[in-house]
Design a protein around this motif. Structure first.
Motif, PDB file in Angstrom:
ATOM      1  N   MET A   1      -9.819  23.479  31.551  1.00 36.00           N
ATOM      2  CA  MET A   1      -8.926  24.609  31.745  1.00 36.00           C
ATOM      3  C   MET A   1      -7.547  24.347  31.181  1.00 36.00           C
ATOM      4  O   MET A   1      -6.627  25.096  31.409  1.00 36.00           O
ATOM      5  N   ILE A   2      -7.347  23.257  30.427  1.00 37.60           N
ATOM      6  CA  ILE A   2      -6.023  22.951  29.905  1.00 37.60           C
ATOM      7  C   ILE A   2      -5.511  24.083  29.028  1.00 37.60           C
ATOM      8  O   ILE A   2      -4.366  24.498  29.132  1.00 37.60           O
ATOM      9  N   ARG A   3      -6.374  24.616  28.155  1.00 31.33           N
ATOM     10  CA  ARG A   3      -5.937  25.727  27.309  1.00 31.33           C
ATOM     11  C   ARG A   3      -5.478  26.896  28.171  1.00 31.33           C
ATOM     12  O   ARG A   3      -4.477  27.551  27.886  1.00 31.33           O
ATOM     13  N   SER A   4      -6.209  27.171  29.221  1.00 36.49           N
ATOM     14  CA  SER A   4      -5.858  28.279  30.100  1.00 36.49           C
ATOM     15  C   SER A   4      -4.567  28.007  30.840  1.00 36.49           C
ATOM     16  O   SER A   4      -3.721  28.889  30.986  1.00 36.49           O
TER      17      SER A   4
ATOM     18  N   ARG B   1      -7.418  37.964  19.189  1.00 35.70           N
ATOM     19  CA  ARG B   1      -8.840  37.706  19.408  1.00 35.70           C
ATOM     20  C   ARG B   1      -9.097  36.217  19.659  1.00 35.70           C
ATOM     21  O   ARG B   1      -9.794  35.844  20.602  1.00 35.70           O
ATOM     22  N   THR B   2      -8.525  35.363  18.814  1.00 38.21           N
ATOM     23  CA  THR B   2      -8.724  33.926  19.000  1.00 38.21           C
ATOM     24  C   THR B   2      -8.080  33.451  20.296  1.00 38.21           C
ATOM     25  O   THR B   2      -8.635  32.599  21.000  1.00 38.21           O
ATOM     26  N   LEU B   3      -6.930  33.997  20.628  1.00 37.93           N
ATOM     27  CA  LEU B   3      -6.260  33.619  21.870  1.00 37.93           C
ATOM     28  C   LEU B   3      -7.142  33.913  23.071  1.00 37.93           C
ATOM     29  O   LEU B   3      -7.270  33.085  23.989  1.00 37.93           O
TER      30      LEU B   3
ATOM     31  N   GLU C   1     -12.034  32.673  27.581  1.00 40.52           N
ATOM     32  CA  GLU C   1     -13.491  32.535  27.663  1.00 40.52           C
ATOM     33  C   GLU C   1     -13.942  31.238  28.343  1.00 40.52           C
ATOM     34  O   GLU C   1     -14.876  31.259  29.152  1.00 40.52           O
ATOM     35  N   PRO C   2     -13.299  30.090  28.058  1.00 39.13           N
ATOM     36  CA  PRO C   2     -13.752  28.869  28.733  1.00 39.13           C
ATOM     37  C   PRO C   2     -13.663  28.945  30.245  1.00 39.13           C
ATOM     38  O   PRO C   2     -14.572  28.505  30.951  1.00 39.13           O
ATOM     39  N   ILE C   3     -12.589  29.516  30.768  1.00 34.79           N
ATOM     40  CA  ILE C   3     -12.464  29.577  32.224  1.00 34.79           C
ATOM     41  C   ILE C   3     -13.354  30.674  32.802  1.00 34.79           C
ATOM     42  O   ILE C   3     -13.875  30.547  33.910  1.00 34.79           O
ATOM     43  N   ARG C   4     -13.556  31.762  32.053  1.00 37.69           N
ATOM     44  CA  ARG C   4     -14.505  32.788  32.507  1.00 37.69           C
ATOM     45  C   ARG C   4     -15.881  32.187  32.729  1.00 37.69           C
ATOM     46  O   ARG C   4     -16.559  32.483  33.711  1.00 37.69           O
TER      47      ARG C   4
ATOM     48  N   THR D   1     -14.820  32.747  39.488  1.00 34.68           N
ATOM     49  CA  THR D   1     -13.948  32.908  40.654  1.00 34.68           C
ATOM     50  C   THR D   1     -12.518  32.542  40.315  1.00 34.68           C
ATOM     51  O   THR D   1     -11.566  33.257  40.668  1.00 34.68           O
ATOM     52  N   LEU D   2     -12.321  31.412  39.640  1.00 34.46           N
ATOM     53  CA  LEU D   2     -10.971  30.997  39.278  1.00 34.46           C
ATOM     54  C   LEU D   2     -10.362  31.945  38.254  1.00 34.46           C
ATOM     55  O   LEU D   2      -9.161  32.251  38.312  1.00 34.46           O
ATOM     56  N   TYR D   3     -11.172  32.447  37.325  1.00 32.53           N
ATOM     57  CA  TYR D   3     -10.674  33.445  36.381  1.00 32.53           C
ATOM     58  C   TYR D   3     -10.167  34.678  37.124  1.00 32.53           C
ATOM     59  O   TYR D   3      -9.085  35.198  36.824  1.00 32.53           O
TER      60      TYR D   3
END
Length: 289
Positions: free
Chosen positions: A1-4, A217-219, A225-228, A233-235
């Motif tokens: 989740m670092i990107r998020s 789109r890339t963002l 998308e990774p956290i989804r 739930t966390l998303y």
């Protein structure tokens, strides 16, 4: 989740940023007869030397009546973040983080922690959410990125003092979003972060390239998308529920009059759950991507 974390809540070498007038983070503008709100998506952590400020943002800040962040930007708020994390970030007596993760992921954690210079003697007793934040912070420090160079701190320091500072959340509320997430979802997100750290910085650099170039789109693909996938739930807690609350504050501000600037993590502004999409669905005219 670092990107998020970084785009909600970036690591990048300034030399790798795209150049040219057309390559800049996007700005959204919401207007009615007597109100204008300019919304900018931030990266909370950056290295020195990154040129990210769009002219439209600077023009809006120069005339802003009020300036909104996710959290208050004063020293007292930052101290409260630390106190809340301390209060809610440790495992109960008798539990360890590697015990929760299991042998395979526990070994991955040890390896990543060693690479980042984080002592397992500390990480072992952290709840998964705080361990994840600690890993992220260690990565930023190793890469010479810091909160001091992040968008919010820079804007807080350089925006006119006449713009009244406001915040959508308190430190306690923001820490609780992570700390009160079910443990299994915290673990799933931590495992996703270990995956990202094992990949190396390349994929993460792409995220900030997308932000700097206005590549929505890339963002969305890299930040959301990774956290989804790892933890719906966390998303929901990090993105959907917070955006729903923030929309109410924005609606109230639009019901008044004046010039406002809002600066929140870029991940809150993209996709169908983002603030611009929600404002458009409510009938507001929103300029921007």
């Amino acid at each position: 989740m670092i990107r998020s974390l970084v785009s909600l809540s970036a690591l990048f070498l300034a030399a790798c940023l795209p150049s040219g007038a057309s390559a800049e983070p996007p700005v959204w503008i919401v207007r009615d007869a007597d109100s204008e709100i300019v919304i900018f998506g931030s990266m909370h952590i950056l290295p020195a030397g990154v040129d990210w400020r769009p002219d439209a943002l600077d023009a809006a800040l120069a005339k802003a009546d009020d300036l909104w962040f996710e959290l208050p930007m004063d020293d007292a708020a930052q101290a409260e973040v630390g106190r809340a994390a301390q209060a809610k970030g440790y495992l109960p007596a008798g539990q360890t983080l590697t015990g929760l993760l299991g042998p395979e992921d526990g070994a991955r954690l040890r390896k990543v922690a060693d690479q980042l210079g984080l002592p397992m003697a500390v990480l072992q007793y952290l709840r998964p959410w705080l361990a994840e934040v600690s890993l992220a912070n260690a990565m930023f420090m190793k890469s010479s990125a810091s909160r001091a160079e992040g968008v919010e701190v820079v804007i807080q320091r350089t925006a006119p003092p006449s713009a009244v500072r406001r915040a959508f959340e308190t430190p306690e509320q923001q820490i609780s979003i992570l700390a009160d997430t079910p443990q299994e979802d915290q673990i799933a997100s931590l495992r996703q972060t270990l995956d990202e750290l094992e990949e190396g910085p390349g994929a993460y650099d792409e995220l900030v390239k997308a932000w700097a170039a206005g590549d929505i789109r890339t963002l969305e693909e890299e930040a959301l998308e990774p956290i989804r996938k790892a933890s719906p739930t966390l998303y929901r807690r990090l993105i959907v529920e917070r955006n729903v609350r923030w929309i109410e504050a924005i609606k109230a501000r639009m019901a008044g009059s004046g010039e406002t600037v809002i600066v929140v993590g870029a991940g809150h502004l993209v996709g169908k759950d983002g603030l611009p999409a929600r404002l458009r669905a409510l009938g507001f005219k929103v300029e921007g991507p």
